[in-house]
Design a protein around this motif. Sequence first.
Motif, short mmCIF file in Angstrom:
data_model
loop_
_atom_site.label_atom_id
_atom_site.label_comp_id
_atom_site.label_asym_id
_atom_site.label_seq_id
_atom_site.Cartn_x
_atom_site.Cartn_y
_atom_site.Cartn_z
N HIS A 71 0.85 -1.40 -0.05
CA HIS A 71 0.12 0.06 -0.23
C HIS A 71 0.79 1.02 -0.04
N LEU B 208 0.66 3.70 -2.74
CA LEU B 208 -0.57 4.60 -2.82
C LEU B 208 -0.26 5.75 -1.67
N TYR C 86 -8.94 2.15 -2.83
CA TYR C 86 -8.33 0.86 -3.14
C TYR C 86 -8.87 -0.19 -1.86
N GLU D 284 -10.72 -3.76 -2.25
CA GLU D 284 -10.18 -5.13 -1.81
C GLU D 284 -11.43 -5.74 -0.96
N PRO E 24 -8.23 -5.05 -7.33
CA PRO E 24 -8.06 -3.87 -8.01
C PRO E 24 -6.46 -3.53 -8.26
N ASP E 25 -6.13 -2.80 -9.36
CA ASP E 25 -4.78 -2.51 -9.74
C ASP E 25 -4.37 -1.16 -8.95
N LEU E 26 -3.23 -1.44 -8.37
CA LEU E 26 -2.73 -0.11 -7.46
C LEU E 26 -2.52 1.23 -8.50
N TYR F 215 -5.38 3.59 -9.06
CA TYR F 215 -5.70 4.45 -7.85
C TYR F 215 -4.54 5.34 -7.43
#
Length: 313
Positions: free
Chosen positions: A242, A245, A297, A301, A307-309, A312
Amino acid sequence: MTTSTPKSKGPLADRIALVAGATRGAGRALAVALGAGGATVYVTGRTTRDRVSEMGRTTETIEETAELVTAAGGTGIAVPTDHLEVEQVRSLVARIDAEQGRLDVLVNDVWGGNSYLDLTNPPMWEIDLDRGLRMIDLGVRTHIITSGLALPLLVRRPGGLVVEVTDGTARTNRDYRENFYYDLAKNGPIRMAFNLGEELKEVGCTAVAVTPGFLRSEEMLDHFGLTEENWRDGMPGPEQEHWRLSESPVYLARGVAALVADPDRARFNGQSLDSGELAREYGVTDADGSRPDIWGYILAERAGEKPDLADYR
């Protein structure tokens, strides 16, 4: 009564703000963003050039924050304050009243409880009671004391705004957050904004809660041994995916400054908003021009999606 005159003629040049907990991180960035709009900003915290709080970080002080506010175009005023000490907060509010005669924006960003977290997240009965209660004091009681003493000044004129800074929104925090005490400490300000919104709307004022995403604060960068310049190159391992992001403190600050300047901000009264939502609403970006949306994101999940990072950021 002495009234400070902001150097800037920006959209917030007529606003008097108090950012409680402005020593570092989101609080500092919020104060500077309000200053960039021309506001007069009182910045508070426990770490000064002469005294260090229990966080033990000497590299960020409220005096420096005030200087950054002024350099950005506003007027920064540093007032050392422990927001658990009622008389100190009372004195702070009395000073703002004496010097300005009003308060337009109250930002409650006091925290400083990360050092009390046990990252293994044990059950409530295995957490030292004093450590747990200290988190509640820092994350909730400080906000209550500050609001209780500052709101009589803020409600003198319609249009006042209270911003509760926390971790997560009412939607994202429906699930359990880390541990018993942290969950309470971070959900408390969300409920405070809702409750205050109900009461403030009767006098023409507004309350909202706001949250950053994965915040690249000074403390977090130090934890990973990174800087704002190399955070991408030095990204932690897959257990911290994460981090891709993550966002700088500037991101939330820009969104909140836009909210403060919005004459129709009362439409958000009582709500909790994340930095990504504020960015979409007001067209702001992070310092690098991106618009990270980690909460979006995470919600995808939780909904069972993959989801594709990249989608986002």
